[in-house]
Design an enzyme around this catalytic site. Structure first.
Site, PDB file in Angstrom:
ATOM      1  N   TYR A  22      -7.155 -22.595  12.148  1.00 47.96           N
ATOM      2  CA  TYR A  22      -7.141 -22.936  10.959  1.00 47.96           C
ATOM      3  C   TYR A  22      -7.331 -24.168  10.081  1.00 47.96           C
ATOM      4  CZ  TYR A  22      -9.380 -18.505   9.258  1.00 47.96           C
ATOM      5  OH  TYR A  22     -10.486 -17.661   9.050  1.00 47.96           O
TER       6      TYR A  22
ATOM      7  N   LYS B  55      -2.945 -12.520  21.688  1.00 47.44           N
ATOM      8  CA  LYS B  55      -3.582 -12.089  23.048  1.00 47.44           C
ATOM      9  C   LYS B  55      -2.703 -12.906  23.769  1.00 47.44           C
ATOM     10  CE  LYS B  55      -7.299 -10.983  24.909  1.00 47.44           C
ATOM     11  NZ  LYS B  55      -8.028  -9.886  25.257  1.00 47.44           N
TER      12      LYS B  55
ATOM     13  N   ASP C  88      -7.555  -6.526  20.508  1.00 45.90           N
ATOM     14  CA  ASP C  88      -8.102  -6.526  20.926  1.00 45.90           C
ATOM     15  C   ASP C  88      -7.708  -4.385  21.005  1.00 45.90           C
ATOM     16  OD1 ASP C  88      -6.962  -6.592  23.162  1.00 45.90           O
ATOM     17  OD2 ASP C  88      -8.631  -6.879  24.433  1.00 45.90           O
TER      18      ASP C  88
ATOM     19  N   ASP D 243      -7.341 -13.231   9.707  1.00 47.72           N
ATOM     20  CA  ASP D 243      -9.040 -12.957   8.703  1.00 47.72           C
ATOM     21  C   ASP D 243      -9.358 -11.761   8.930  1.00 47.72           C
ATOM     22  OD1 ASP D 243     -10.719 -13.569   7.268  1.00 47.72           O
ATOM     23  OD2 ASP D 243     -11.400 -14.498   9.317  1.00 47.72           O
TER      24      ASP D 243
ATOM     25  N   ASP E 108      -9.594  -8.020   7.252  1.00 47.53           N
ATOM     26  CA  ASP E 108     -12.197  -7.285   6.837  1.00 47.53           C
ATOM     27  C   ASP E 108     -11.152  -6.029   7.679  1.00 47.53           C
ATOM     28  OD1 ASP E 108     -12.303  -9.414   5.708  1.00 47.53           O
ATOM     29  OD2 ASP E 108     -14.372  -9.168   5.886  1.00 47.53           O
TER      30      ASP E 108
END
Ligand code: NAD
Ligand code: IPM
Ligand code: MN
Length: 359
Positions: free
Chosen positions: A142, A193, A226, A250, A254
């Site tokens: 970001y 990750k 994942d 982010d 959701d």
């Protein structure tokens, strides 16, 4: 009587609709708990940009930062509006400008299934869907660094840089462990990750292990992002606190919203835990152009964000009363909005919280 100076920036789409309800509830809480709210209004968003060409200036940031808190709605326009406003301009030059400029380095996003709210996950309940995501909020993908080379040619190159600093990572990880202690949770999971992002996320993993060693009574573990997406659906009860990067946070929140009743109920706080400048409170959802202006938006996420603001501003009793009133109002189908299977309008849902809270 204590006074709170609050900057209110409703923004675009459903932002003004849900912020009005949050303000209504805050005002009622102030009357009941004996504090005064001084409101300063900030018009920033799509219409203001089209009229004036302005987003958030450095001078605005200085002024905003001097408030006790900022109550934010949402910014962003539907794709048709992009013709006049460059893609992402409002999001980066208004919302991210405040997060970065006021060094609100924690994005605190609870994932809580409230009683009476349905989850799409079979066999889960408000006992099992209850964890907190601590999203890094001032670095990562970001940061807005990068650029194009040979733009528009067949050899075009685009770089989008992920910035990871030891300082930035360590402070947000420490906040995650402190959150576990404060909320009585026994586990902090780093979600990253490391198997692919072997530089940036190696730094995350090393900092995580070191900070974890200071909190011997909290279990520290690791998941790849994942796998975390899969477990949030199949086994959400395992989580206490998740700490993760800006981008993964982010996306995961959701998903967190989806398993706990949808975008209409997911709250967040953009925090400067050191309180040097104002923190900002906003629903996780965006401007929801598909339902804007119809009185359909669920104000719960905005009201719960306002409750987080009250906690941050030293009004924990008022915050708790607001949360209890929301839970009671949601338990009654007639005061729920359409996304939760009810028929109430945005303002009727806000009124129900005020009435339930009492005076
Ligand atoms: P969104 O969160 O606005 O909407 C996603 C879905 O959730 C839509 O179906 C919408 O109707 C529903 N929804 C959202 N809020 C709701 C509410 N309060 N009650 C009931 N349903 C609700 O995401 P999007 O459509 O991807 O983005 C729309 C715009 O908002 C884009 O311009 C995006 O950049 C921007 N955005 C802004 C913020 C912010 O300012 N904090 C956050 C996310 C997205
Ligand atoms: C959010 C939003 C923002 C983000 C956008 C609008 C910049 O999606 O608050 O979750 O990506 O952080
Ligand atoms: Mn988002």
């Amino acid at each position: 009587m204590s006074e709170l100076n609050i900057a209110v920036m409703p923004g675009d789409g459903v932002g003004p609709e849900v912020t009005a309800e949050a303000w209504k509830v805050l005002t009622a809480a102030g009357e009941r708990f004996g504090f005064t709210l001084n409101r300063s209004d900030w018009p920033h968003g799509a219409a203001h940009y089209l009229e004036t060409g302005k987003t958030i200036s450095d001078a605005d940031l200085d002024q905003l930062g001097g408030h006790d808190a900022i109550l934010f709605g949402a910014v962003g326009v539907e794709p048709a509006g992009m013709a006049k406003i460059p893609q992402g301009l409002l999001e980066t030059e208004i919302l991210l400008k405040m997060r970065f400029g006021l060094d609100q380095y924690v994005n605190l996003r609870p994932v809580t299934l409230l009683p009476g709210v349905n989850t799409p996950l079979a066999g889960q309940s408000s006992e099992t869907i209850n964890f907190t995501v601590v999203r890094e909020n001032t670095e990562g993908l970001y940061c807005g660094q990068g650029g194009f080379l040979y733009k528009g040619t067949p050899h075009e190159v685009a770089n989008q840089i992920e910035v990871t600093t030891r300082h930035g990572v360590e402070r947000v990880i420490r906040y995650a462990f402190e959150t576990a202690k404060r909320e009585g949770r026994d586990r902090v999971t780093l979600v990253a990750k490391t198997n692919v992002l072997r530089f940036a996320h190696d730094l995350w993993a090393r900092a995580f292990r070191e900070v974890a060693s200071e909190f011997s009574d909290v279990t520290a573990d690791y998941q790849h992002v994942d796998a975390c997406c899969m477990y949030m659906v199949t086994n959400p009860q395992q989580y206490g606190v998740i700490v993760t990067t800006n981008m993964f946070g982010d996306i995961l929140t959701d998903l967190g919203a989806a398993i706990s009743g949808g975008m209409g109920v997911a709250a967040s706080g953009n925090l400067d835990p050191e309180r040097r400048k104002a923190s900002m409170f906003e629903p996780v959802h965006g401007s929801a152009p598909d339902i804007a202006g119809q009185g359909k938006a669920n104000p719960t996420a905005a009201i719960l964000s306002a409750a987080m603001m009250l906690d941050h501003c030293g009004q924990p009793d008022a915050a708790e009363a607001v949360r209890k009133a929301i839970a009671a109002a949601l338990a009654d189908a007639s005061t729920r909005t359409g996304d939760l299977g009810g028929t109430a309008s945005t303002s009727a849902a806000g009124d129900a919280v005020v009435t339930t809270m009492g005076s």
